[in-house]
Design an enzyme around this catalytic site. Structure first.
Site, PDB file in Angstrom:
ATOM      1  N   PRO A  86       0.820  -1.218   0.000  1.00 39.10           N
ATOM      2  CA  PRO A  86       0.000   0.000   0.000  1.00 39.10           C
ATOM      3  C   PRO A  86       0.854   1.268   0.000  1.00 39.10           C
ATOM      4  O   PRO A  86       0.331   2.349  -0.242  1.00 39.10           O
ATOM      5  CB  PRO A  86      -0.809  -0.104   1.303  1.00 39.10           C
ATOM      6  CG  PRO A  86      -0.579  -1.464   1.835  1.00 39.10           C
ATOM      7  CD  PRO A  86       0.647  -2.030   1.218  1.00 39.10           C
ATOM      8  N   ASP A 166      -8.505   1.294 -25.131  1.00 39.78           N
ATOM      9  CA  ASP A 166      -9.128   1.421 -23.806  1.00 39.78           C
ATOM     10  C   ASP A 166      -9.503   2.869 -23.557  1.00 39.78           C
ATOM     11  O   ASP A 166      -8.775   3.775 -23.952  1.00 39.78           O
ATOM     12  CB  ASP A 166      -8.135   1.055 -22.688  1.00 39.78           C
ATOM     13  CG  ASP A 166      -7.968  -0.435 -22.539  1.00 39.78           C
ATOM     14  OD1 ASP A 166      -8.762  -1.176 -23.129  1.00 39.78           O
ATOM     15  OD2 ASP A 166      -7.024  -0.838 -21.841  1.00 39.78           O
TER      16      ASP A 166
HETATM   17  N1  ADE Z   1      -0.792  -5.248  -0.102  1.00 38.60           N
HETATM   18  C1  ADE Z   1      -1.739  -4.958   0.799  1.00 38.60           C
HETATM   19  N2  ADE Z   1      -2.523  -3.960   0.382  1.00 38.60           N
HETATM   20  C2  ADE Z   1      -2.050  -3.581  -0.848  1.00 38.60           C
HETATM   21  C3  ADE Z   1      -2.431  -2.600  -1.793  1.00 38.60           C
HETATM   22  N3  ADE Z   1      -3.442  -1.770  -1.578  1.00 38.60           N
HETATM   23  N4  ADE Z   1      -1.716  -2.507  -2.937  1.00 38.60           N
HETATM   24  C4  ADE Z   1      -0.678  -3.334  -3.155  1.00 38.60           C
HETATM   25  N5  ADE Z   1      -0.268  -4.272  -2.282  1.00 38.60           N
HETATM   26  C5  ADE Z   1      -0.949  -4.393  -1.140  1.00 38.60           C
END
Ligand code: ADE
Length: 242
Positions: A86, A166
């Site tokens: 994240p 796209d």
């Molecule tokens: N691992 C946990 N959450 C994630 C996310 N939002 N994006 C990428 N990897 C992750």
């Protein structure tokens, strides 16, 4: 193109790689995939891949040794090593297109609370996030990235649906789609779509893509490539809503 995925859920990943258009691309060898079980690189009796965090706090952290060994064993020349997390840069159409130009990708799926920072510092070329929310691990994000990239490889989509067409390639949301029957529960397909006038269909689709983007994601319009006709359509939408 070659994509290697390192995960503690190799079966989950393999199942996905066998399905649909991705499965076909793998079969046709347009996409070469390898799934690595991280536990194969943990050498204690319990094949341990995680440990408690220094400094305390909850959760578990993926240990560096199995990840270093897995990457050093399976990384091939030209591979970009990508950690799904994240904290990464957002996955967008532009990033998927860029990554599709790589010789290979090596995707590291994080788990638990995170991955030992030395992995990120020493092994990872890019960190990628699929959105501002936290999942339990990087497997689904890795598969999302893989599918977003695979669509750009030659031959994965039919001519009719090339990724260059796209909606996001143009910076806009998609226009509405209809199929048969022409009337369903009193709702008719717009006449223009059955008119046989290709120019009018293209103009309607562009107008509806602009309308959808204006209504749902106006932020995208700031970066989209718009011509005079587009601006006139947007101006009329503004008037309609007033
Ligand atoms: N691992 C946990 N959450 C994630 C996310 N939002 N994006 C990428 N990897 C992750």
């Amino acid at each position: 193109m070659r994509i290697t995925i390192i995960s503690i859920f190799p079966d989950l990943v393999r199942t996905f790689l066998g399905a649909g258009l991705v499965g076909r691309a793998v079969e046709a060898k347009t996409l070469e995939t390898k799934v690595v079980d991280l536990r194969d690189h943990a050498h204690d009796r319990h094949r341990t891949v995680d440990d408690v965090p220094f400094g305390g706090g909850g959760g578990m952290v993926l240990k560096p040794e199995p990840l270093f060994e897995a990457v050093e064993t399976h990384r091939q020349p030209g591979d970009a090593v990508i950690l799904l997390s994240p904290q990464g840069e957002p996955l967008t159409h532009a990033l998927a297109t860029e990554l599709a130009g790589s010789r290979g990708l090596l995707l590291l799926c994080g788990r638990y609370e995170g991955v030992d920072e030395r992995v990120r510092l020493e092994l990872v070329d890019r960190e990628v996030s699929i959105g501002d929310y936290v999942l339990m691990g990087g497997e689904l994000p890795a598969l999302v990235l893989l599918e977003a990239v695979a669509r750009h490889l030659p031959g994965v989509l039919g001519n009719e649906t090339s990724a260059a067409r796209d909606s996001f390639a143009q910076g806009l949301l998609d226009f509405p789609h209809y199929t048969r029957p022409q009337e369903f529960r009193g709702l008719r397909v717009p006449d223009v779509l059955v008119s046989g006038d290709h120019g009018a269909v293209a103009a309607w689709r562009r107008q509806e893509a602009l309308r959808a983007t204006w209504a749902k994601r106006p932020d995208l319009l700031e970066r989209a490539a718009l011509d005079e006709t587009d601006r006139a359509v947007l101006a009329s939408l503004g008037r309609d809503s007033a």
